[in-house]
Design a protein around this motif. Structure first.
Motif, mmCIF file in Angstrom:
data_model
loop_
_atom_site.group_PDB
_atom_site.id
_atom_site.type_symbol
_atom_site.label_atom_id
_atom_site.label_comp_id
_atom_site.label_asym_id
_atom_site.label_seq_id
_atom_site.Cartn_x
_atom_site.Cartn_y
_atom_site.Cartn_z
ATOM 1 N N GLY A 213 0.794 -1.225 0.000
ATOM 2 C CA GLY A 213 0.000 0.000 0.000
ATOM 3 C C GLY A 213 0.818 1.263 0.000
ATOM 4 O O GLY A 213 0.300 2.339 0.247
ATOM 5 N N SER A 214 2.120 1.151 -0.307
ATOM 6 C CA SER A 214 2.959 2.327 -0.187
ATOM 7 C C SER A 214 2.970 3.124 -1.475
ATOM 8 O O SER A 214 2.585 2.655 -2.528
ATOM 9 C CB SER A 214 4.374 1.904 0.151
ATOM 10 O OG SER A 214 4.894 1.160 -0.924
ATOM 11 N N SER A 215 3.460 4.357 -1.381
ATOM 12 C CA SER A 215 3.620 5.189 -2.567
ATOM 13 C C SER A 215 4.798 6.120 -2.350
ATOM 14 O O SER A 215 5.102 6.504 -1.239
ATOM 15 C CB SER A 215 2.354 6.007 -2.831
ATOM 16 O OG SER A 215 2.042 6.798 -1.714
ATOM 17 N N LEU A 216 5.471 6.429 -3.427
ATOM 18 C CA LEU A 216 6.630 7.309 -3.367
ATOM 19 C C LEU A 216 6.427 8.460 -4.333
ATOM 20 O O LEU A 216 6.548 8.283 -5.531
ATOM 21 C CB LEU A 216 7.901 6.544 -3.747
ATOM 22 C CG LEU A 216 8.761 6.180 -2.563
ATOM 23 C CD1 LEU A 216 9.097 4.707 -2.597
ATOM 24 C CD2 LEU A 216 10.007 7.001 -2.549
ATOM 25 N N PRO A 217 6.075 9.644 -3.834
ATOM 26 C CA PRO A 217 5.842 10.761 -4.737
ATOM 27 C C PRO A 217 7.081 11.091 -5.534
ATOM 28 O O PRO A 217 8.177 11.128 -4.994
ATOM 29 C CB PRO A 217 5.491 11.913 -3.791
ATOM 30 C CG PRO A 217 5.281 11.313 -2.461
ATOM 31 C CD PRO A 217 5.970 10.000 -2.445
ATOM 32 N N GLY A 218 6.900 11.341 -6.828
ATOM 33 C CA GLY A 218 7.973 11.890 -7.634
ATOM 34 C C GLY A 218 8.978 10.863 -8.131
ATOM 35 O O GLY A 218 9.729 11.145 -9.039
ATOM 36 N N LEU A 219 9.040 9.674 -7.549
ATOM 37 C CA LEU A 219 9.935 8.624 -8.012
ATOM 38 C C LEU A 219 9.067 7.563 -8.667
ATOM 39 O O LEU A 219 8.355 6.832 -8.000
ATOM 40 C CB LEU A 219 10.726 8.032 -6.841
ATOM 41 C CG LEU A 219 11.734 8.982 -6.184
ATOM 42 C CD1 LEU A 219 12.248 8.391 -4.893
ATOM 43 C CD2 LEU A 219 12.874 9.282 -7.117
ATOM 44 N N GLY A 220 9.119 7.492 -10.019
ATOM 45 C CA GLY A 220 8.102 6.740 -10.739
ATOM 46 C C GLY A 220 8.290 5.252 -10.752
ATOM 47 O O GLY A 220 7.330 4.509 -10.877
ATOM 48 N N GLY A 221 9.532 4.752 -10.670
ATOM 49 C CA GLY A 221 9.761 3.319 -10.772
ATOM 50 C C GLY A 221 9.517 2.601 -9.463
ATOM 51 O O GLY A 221 9.307 3.205 -8.418
ATOM 52 N N GLN A 222 9.548 1.281 -9.535
ATOM 53 C CA GLN A 222 9.334 0.474 -8.344
ATOM 54 C C GLN A 222 10.598 0.471 -7.486
ATOM 55 O O GLN A 222 11.684 0.194 -8.003
ATOM 56 C CB GLN A 222 9.000 -0.961 -8.741
ATOM 57 C CG GLN A 222 7.764 -1.099 -9.608
ATOM 58 C CD GLN A 222 6.476 -0.959 -8.819
ATOM 59 O OE1 GLN A 222 6.506 -0.646 -7.640
ATOM 60 N NE2 GLN A 222 5.353 -1.175 -9.458
ATOM 61 N N PRO A 223 10.512 0.743 -6.208
ATOM 62 C CA PRO A 223 11.693 0.602 -5.354
ATOM 63 C C PRO A 223 12.050 -0.865 -5.187
ATOM 64 O O PRO A 223 11.183 -1.727 -5.151
ATOM 65 C CB PRO A 223 11.255 1.234 -4.036
ATOM 66 C CG PRO A 223 9.772 1.114 -4.035
ATOM 67 C CD PRO A 223 9.331 1.161 -5.473
ATOM 68 N N ILE A 246 18.621 6.586 -7.103
ATOM 69 C CA ILE A 246 19.096 6.503 -5.723
ATOM 70 C C ILE A 246 19.570 5.070 -5.474
ATOM 71 O O ILE A 246 18.827 4.114 -5.688
ATOM 72 C CB ILE A 246 17.979 6.850 -4.725
ATOM 73 C CG1 ILE A 246 17.482 8.290 -4.947
ATOM 74 C CG2 ILE A 246 18.455 6.647 -3.288
ATOM 75 C CD1 ILE A 246 18.478 9.364 -4.635
ATOM 76 N N ILE A 247 20.811 4.923 -5.040
ATOM 77 C CA ILE A 247 21.368 3.605 -4.717
ATOM 78 C C ILE A 247 21.973 3.692 -3.327
ATOM 79 O O ILE A 247 22.904 4.474 -3.092
ATOM 80 C CB ILE A 247 22.444 3.180 -5.738
ATOM 81 C CG1 ILE A 247 21.862 3.159 -7.155
ATOM 82 C CG2 ILE A 247 23.019 1.816 -5.363
ATOM 83 C CD1 ILE A 247 22.902 2.960 -8.249
ATOM 84 N N ASP A 312 25.206 6.455 0.186
ATOM 85 C CA ASP A 312 23.902 6.886 -0.316
ATOM 86 C C ASP A 312 24.211 7.677 -1.582
ATOM 87 O O ASP A 312 24.662 8.813 -1.510
ATOM 88 C CB ASP A 312 23.213 7.750 0.739
ATOM 89 C CG ASP A 312 21.869 8.292 0.296
ATOM 90 O OD1 ASP A 312 21.462 8.011 -0.836
ATOM 91 O OD2 ASP A 312 21.233 9.016 1.081
ATOM 92 N N MET A 313 24.024 7.044 -2.736
ATOM 93 C CA MET A 313 24.448 7.631 -4.006
ATOM 94 C C MET A 313 23.240 8.116 -4.803
ATOM 95 O O MET A 313 22.236 7.422 -4.922
ATOM 96 C CB MET A 313 25.244 6.607 -4.810
ATOM 97 C CG MET A 313 25.748 7.108 -6.141
ATOM 98 S SD MET A 313 27.156 6.146 -6.797
ATOM 99 C CE MET A 313 26.540 4.460 -6.672
ATOM 100 N N ILE A 354 23.804 -4.122 -1.642
ATOM 101 C CA ILE A 354 22.834 -3.085 -1.992
ATOM 102 C C ILE A 354 21.587 -3.247 -1.118
ATOM 103 O O ILE A 354 21.033 -4.343 -1.007
ATOM 104 C CB ILE A 354 22.448 -3.155 -3.486
ATOM 105 C CG1 ILE A 354 23.693 -2.943 -4.368
ATOM 106 C CG2 ILE A 354 21.380 -2.117 -3.815
ATOM 107 C CD1 ILE A 354 24.361 -1.615 -4.192
ATOM 108 N N PHE A 355 21.168 -2.145 -0.505
ATOM 109 C CA PHE A 355 19.970 -2.151 0.348
ATOM 110 C C PHE A 355 18.731 -1.636 -0.394
ATOM 111 O O PHE A 355 17.621 -2.049 -0.105
ATOM 112 C CB PHE A 355 20.192 -1.285 1.586
ATOM 113 C CG PHE A 355 21.273 -1.789 2.491
ATOM 114 C CD1 PHE A 355 21.170 -3.027 3.110
ATOM 115 C CD2 PHE A 355 22.404 -1.030 2.734
ATOM 116 C CE1 PHE A 355 22.167 -3.505 3.938
ATOM 117 C CE2 PHE A 355 23.409 -1.487 3.568
ATOM 118 C CZ PHE A 355 23.295 -2.729 4.170
ATOM 119 N N TYR A 356 18.954 -0.710 -1.342
ATOM 120 C CA TYR A 356 17.779 -0.018 -1.895
ATOM 121 C C TYR A 356 18.167 0.610 -3.234
ATOM 122 O O TYR A 356 19.230 1.223 -3.377
ATOM 123 C CB TYR A 356 17.353 1.066 -0.913
ATOM 124 C CG TYR A 356 16.200 1.943 -1.334
ATOM 125 C CD1 TYR A 356 14.894 1.588 -1.024
ATOM 126 C CD2 TYR A 356 16.399 3.125 -2.037
ATOM 127 C CE1 TYR A 356 13.821 2.389 -1.406
ATOM 128 C CE2 TYR A 356 15.334 3.923 -2.415
ATOM 129 C CZ TYR A 356 14.053 3.564 -2.111
ATOM 130 O OH TYR A 356 13.011 4.359 -2.482
#
Length: 359
Positions: A213-223, A246-247, A312-313, A354-356
């Motif tokens: 049920g989450s959402s990430l404004p402004g970041l269009g791809g799937q985390p 973001i990596i 955090d890149m 890699i975490f995220y």
């Protein structure tokens, strides 16, 4: 050059402890809080509070309190109407004195899902409404490298005057709020927040491994959370100016080298080969076009990729070049050597955890 975070990504780097800072737009299901830092060798205890206001008083939705007291344990609790509620004690210690750590607090449907160093640790069921949480507090025997709220942005009644520049309304708000920390917190501290105030709705729900049920404004791809390396993913929607990647990850002990590649799969060309060489202390940049490597670029003022360190890149595609930031600091620019519109794949290889990943 100023780090420009994408909407929904609120990083604070090297905050002074004790720390008290805002969650711009408030907290809601699907968001995550990443805390990277290290534990001193002479630790007694530290705690993280998710507070229901932007000061050091009032209700606490989550009190997360590792205690090194001979009977090592982690205490979870909440604080409501002036009183502590019932403690939940986990008699296991995921932190090690003298070692670095990464803690993720995910806001799930039923509770706060806490992970330490990539492993599930405990779920603390919600006792107060998530929507009331407005601030993060960190105190005690801990050194913090970064605190990042992912999935932020502005709810109604946010702070449009605290945007981040670089095309977002309101410009950069250094330190989040004037005078450092807020309310009756710690004068002269480092709130460090990057303001909310991003118009528009939410795009892009969490993918597998995220929180429902989450959402990430402004970041269009799937985390993508905790992917195995080597890792590759198609860049949905293709590459375009202002697209940001973001990596978040960690350079493990004994690492030699790693690579982040932006590839045009149709031609096999690599538009950007970002190659930290840990043992050599270099970050090599290059391209490979028509099967041939181009001229290497090596010059750097600093090298953030060191054994045992988190990073955090942020990699941002511009019209003329890539801009690369690590831990909020500008690391290098890399001028385009081919059309960036051909890029359709991201690859991560080598000695790295890699975490995220999000773009």
């Amino acid at each position: 050059m100023t780090f420009v975070a994408p909407p929904g990504y609120q990083p604070v780097y090297n905050p002074r402890i004790p720390y008290l800072g805002p969650i711009h737009g408030g907290l809601r299901e699907g968001m995550s809080i990443y805390i990277q830092g290290s534990i001193p060798k002479d630790i007694s205890r530290f705690h993280v509070n998710l507070r229901c206001n932007e000061s050091a008083s009032g209700d606490i939705a989550l009190h997360f309190n590792p205690r090194f007291d001979g009977l090592d344990k982690v205490v979870f609790n909440s604080y409501r109407n002036g009183s502590w509620e019932s403690e939940e004690k986990v008699r296991s210690m995921p932190f090690t004195a003298g070692q670095a750590f990464e803690t993720v607090i995910g806001v799930g449907a039923q509770g706060y899902e806490v992970k330490v160093n990539g492993k599930d640790f405990h779920t603390f069921k919600h006792r107060l409404p998530v929507q009331e949480v407005r601030g993060i507090q960190v105190e005690g025997d801990v050194s913090v490298q970064s605190i990042t709220v992912i999935g932020g942005g502005t709810a109604a009644g946010g702070n449009p005057g605290l945007g981040m520049g670089g095309g977002y309304p309101g410009g950069m708000a250094q330190g989040g709020y004037p005078g450092g920390c807020m309310g009756d917190g710690y004068p002269g501290g480092n709130a460090g927040g990057l303001g909310g105030g991003y118009p528009g709705g939410c795009a892009g729900g969490m993918g597998p491994g995220g929180f429902p049920g989450s959402s990430l404004p402004g970041l269009g791809g799937q985390p993508i959370h905790n992917p195995a390396v080597p890792f590759s993913t198609m860049i949905h929607g293709g590459m375009h100016p202002k697209k940001t990647f973001i990596i978040r990850g960690r350079v493990p002990s004994g690492a030699d080298r790693m690579a982040v590649n932006f590839v045009a799969s149709g031609s096999g060309n690599t538009a950007l080969h970002l190659n930290p060489r840990v043992k050599a202390g270099e970050v090599v940049r290059n391209s490979r076009i028509g099967g041939d490597w181009g001229k290497e670029e090596r010059q750097l003022s600093t090298n953030p990729f060191r054994e045992g360190q988190f990073f955090d890149m942020s990699i941002r595609c511009g019209n003329q070049k890539f801009k690369v930031f690590v831990n909020g600091e500008h690391l290098f620019d890399f001028a385009h050597r081919m059309s960036f519109y051909e890029i359709n794949m991201l690859e991560i290889r080598g000695d790295v955890q890699i975490f995220y990943v999000q773009f």
